[in-house]
Design an enzyme around this catalytic site. Structure first.
Site, short mmCIF file in Angstrom:
data_model
loop_
_atom_site.label_atom_id
_atom_site.label_comp_id
_atom_site.label_asym_id
_atom_site.label_seq_id
_atom_site.Cartn_x
_atom_site.Cartn_y
_atom_site.Cartn_z
N LYS A 172 0.81 -1.22 0.00
CA LYS A 172 0.00 0.00 0.00
C LYS A 172 0.84 1.27 0.00
CE LYS A 172 -4.43 -1.52 1.75
NZ LYS A 172 -5.53 -1.24 2.65
N ASP B 108 -10.68 3.05 0.81
CA ASP B 108 -11.05 2.62 2.16
C ASP B 108 -11.69 3.77 2.93
OD1 ASP B 108 -10.27 -0.01 2.07
OD2 ASP B 108 -8.25 0.36 2.84
#
Ligand code: NAP
Length: 299
Positions: A74, A110
């Site tokens: 990420k 997210d």
């Protein structure tokens, strides 16, 4: 230019339990779009450098239209991208990569995925409360907590952040505030201990578990400090979704509280990525159904 075939995928390691291929293939099918969603299992840097480089070259050439990114990449994928959206920059992590005007752009769905699901799940009394003060307690200060804390604080919530390593919470807060200097973020660190949590819990309208505690196979684990009373008038949101009814959710229900697990967030963040890549409204309910059914079959 309309895309005739969508080549999508997920970068991460390990990936064998990922629900994403099933989720995105179902979405493509539902909308009668041609394409596929593949898994790219790439080891962490530096070992994975050549594989990541090759994959992003394919994306630049138009061979791949969209990539999701999960642990441990990420952060490392940022090295291969041209720019980040403001949300990915503030969240300090990328979970979705898209092409925009010949540039590779990293986003973080997210953050919006959590807020979208919270708005869907939140009880009516809390919506009324939302117009006044709104206080949340987030347990854990890792990657998911970062997205949740940013999502809540940038939507006007006052956030308490409990971490077992105080420096982790302090660093997270400092970094979020520095990267969002145009916004006022009200976030305070506390220690992950019974006394500290008990002291602030009665005033919290929302408790979010952003630790892996309770996740399969350690399904007995509950992040709420043992022996502590659960606050009243609080909505419990557990990011863990396997098992669907975690020890925290069970205890919350026993205490008469409303609670939700992380399946909705998982579906929302995937739906947002799908919409970014295809430009079409994602079949969210169908995607949620795929997740719920798949989780039932997990060990
Ligand atoms: P992470 O980056 O490893 O962070 C986990 C956090 O929990 C860290 O602050 C860690 O502290 C803390 N923690 C771990 N064990 C603890 C314990 N026994 N007591 C107190 N704190 C503890 O993991 P993540 O990516 O944020 O994921 C966290 C959870 O959220 C996972 O279960 C993941 O599956 C779930 N998740 C769900 C979604 C969704 O869409 N529903 C999205 C993302 C993540 P240390 O650093 O000190 O270990």
């Amino acid at each position: 230019m309309s895309i005739e075939r969508f080549s999508l995928g997920l970068i991460g390691h390990p990936l064998e339990h990922s629900l994403s291929p099933q989720l995105h293939r179902t979405a493509l099918q539902e909308l009668s779009l041609q394409g596929d969603y593949l898994l790219y299992d790439i080891p962490p840097l530096p070992a994975g450098w050549a594989d990541l480089d090759a994959l992003f070259k394919k994306m630049r050439s138009g061979e791949i239209q969209g990539l999701n990114v999960t642990i441990p990449h990420k952060l490392s994928v940022i090295l291969f991208l041209d720019r980040l959206t403001p949300v990915a920059n503030a969240a300090g992590a990328v979970n979705t990569v898209m092409q925009q005007e010949n540039l590779l752009v990293g986003d973080n769905t997210d953050v919006m995925g959590f807020i979208a699901d919270l708005q869907r799940q939140i009880p009516d009394w809390l919506i009324i409360q939302q117009k006044k003060d709104r206080t949340a307690l987030v347990l854990g200060a890792g990657g998911a907590a970062r997205a949740v804390v940013y999502a809540l604080a940038s939507s006007g919530w006052m956030v308490w952040l409990a971490a077992r390593r105080p420096k982790q919470a302090k660093d997270l807060i400092e970094d979020l505030k520095r990267k969002s200097s145009d916004q006022i973020l009200d976030i305070t660190p506390i220690s992950f201990e019974q006394n500290s949590i008990q002291a602030i819990a009665p005033d919290c309208h929302l408790v979010v578990n952003a630790t892996p505690l309770g996740m399969f196979p350690n399904i007995q684990d509950n992040p709420w400090p043992e022996g502590s009373a659960y606050p009243k008038n609080t909505f419990i949101y557990d990011l863990v979704y396997n098992p669907a009814e975690t020890a925290l959710i069970q205890a919350a229900h026993q205490a008469g509280l409303q609670a939700a697990n992380g399946t909705g967030m998982l579906a929302e963040q995937a739906a947002l990525a799908f919409e970014i890549w295809t430009g079409k409204p994602a079949p969210k309910e169908k995607m949620l159904e795929v997740i719920v059914n798949s989780i039932r079959k997990l060990p």
